[in-house]
Design an enzyme around this catalytic site. Structure first.
Site, mmCIF file in Angstrom:
data_model
loop_
_atom_site.group_PDB
_atom_site.id
_atom_site.type_symbol
_atom_site.label_atom_id
_atom_site.label_comp_id
_atom_site.label_asym_id
_atom_site.label_seq_id
_atom_site.Cartn_x
_atom_site.Cartn_y
_atom_site.Cartn_z
ATOM 1 C CE LYS A 112 -3.362 -2.578 2.835
ATOM 2 N NZ LYS A 112 -3.790 -2.872 4.064
ATOM 3 C CG ASP B 295 -11.330 -2.557 12.502
ATOM 4 O OD1 ASP B 295 -11.140 -1.401 12.063
ATOM 5 O OD2 ASP B 295 -11.286 -3.573 11.968
#
Ligand SMILES: Cc1cn([C@H]2C[C@H](O)[C@@H](COP(=O)(O)OP(=O)(O)O[C@H]3O[C@H](C)C(=O)[C@H](O)[C@H]3O)O2)c(=O)[nH]c1=O
Length: 181
Positions: free
Chosen positions: A71, A168
């Site tokens: 990324k 998360d």
């Protein structure tokens, strides 16, 4: 363009050359030839992503266990504290983290190779987070490590509790996570 190494081998900070004039500014947000010349890395990006979040939103720590994504991340509005965590079992920095402020103002970028978990928390009122990835999104291979796992010990710049997605909130501890060779 400056490329700065970090304590995590492979993770790089990129500082683009900004050309300002009385109209504003211009900079090349990505140049494959310069990136390869200065970093030695020659990624092929297949996807561009853009997320926008309010202050206190924390997205991460994410990675794909297969089709692992490199990324190249940056911020075009506001500011975030961006973090990479080394998930390469064979690495001397396994389980260690590196964090840096990325903002529309500093125009810094972070290159995070495959093999790392990635996440960020928004420190401005709102932030636009743009990034290129070297493989496609594959939800079946998505994994998450808990943002505040004491075994990693990330020093997030937080005012109170972060806002997390459901997934998360229940991410794995590093000790239980699928990691890379
Ligand atoms: C990542 C992704 C998501 N989606 C869809 C799936 C959901 O309906 C929606 C939000 O997905 P998610 O909650 O996983 O978004 P983030 O929490 O920002 O996830 C990202 O957060 C951290 C910072 C990362 O580094 C990863 O790129 C990525 O995991 O977008 C897509 O359609 N394509 C994609 O590539």
């Amino acid at each position: 363009m400056n490329v700065i190494t970090t304590p995590l081998e492979g993770v790089l900070v990129i500082e683009p050359r900004v050309f300002g004039d009385d109209r504003g500014y211009f900079f090349e947000s990505y140049n494959a030839r310069r990136f390869k010349e200065l970093s030695g890395v020659d990624p092929v990006f297949v996807q561009d992503n853009h997320s926008r979040s309010a202050k206190g939103v924390l997205r991460g720590l994410h990675y794909q266990i297969q089709q692992a994504q490199g990324k190249l991340v940056r911020v075009t509005e506001g500011a975030v504290f961006d973090v990479a965590v080394d998930l390469r079992k064979s690495s001397p920095t396994f389980g260690q983290w590196f964090g840096i402020e990325l903002s529309a103002e500093n125009k810094r970028q972070l290159w995070i190779p495959a093999g790392f978990a990635h996440g960020f928390v928004v420190t401005s009122d709102v932030a636009s987070f743009l990034y290129k990835t070297t493989d496609y999104w594959a939800p079946e291979f998505e994994r998450a490590v808990l943002w505040n796992d004491p075994a990693i010990g990330i020093e997030w710049p937080l005012d109170g509790e972060p806002q997390l997605s459901g997934k998360d909130q229940v991410a794995a501890l590093l000790a239980d996570a699928e990691v890379f060779a």
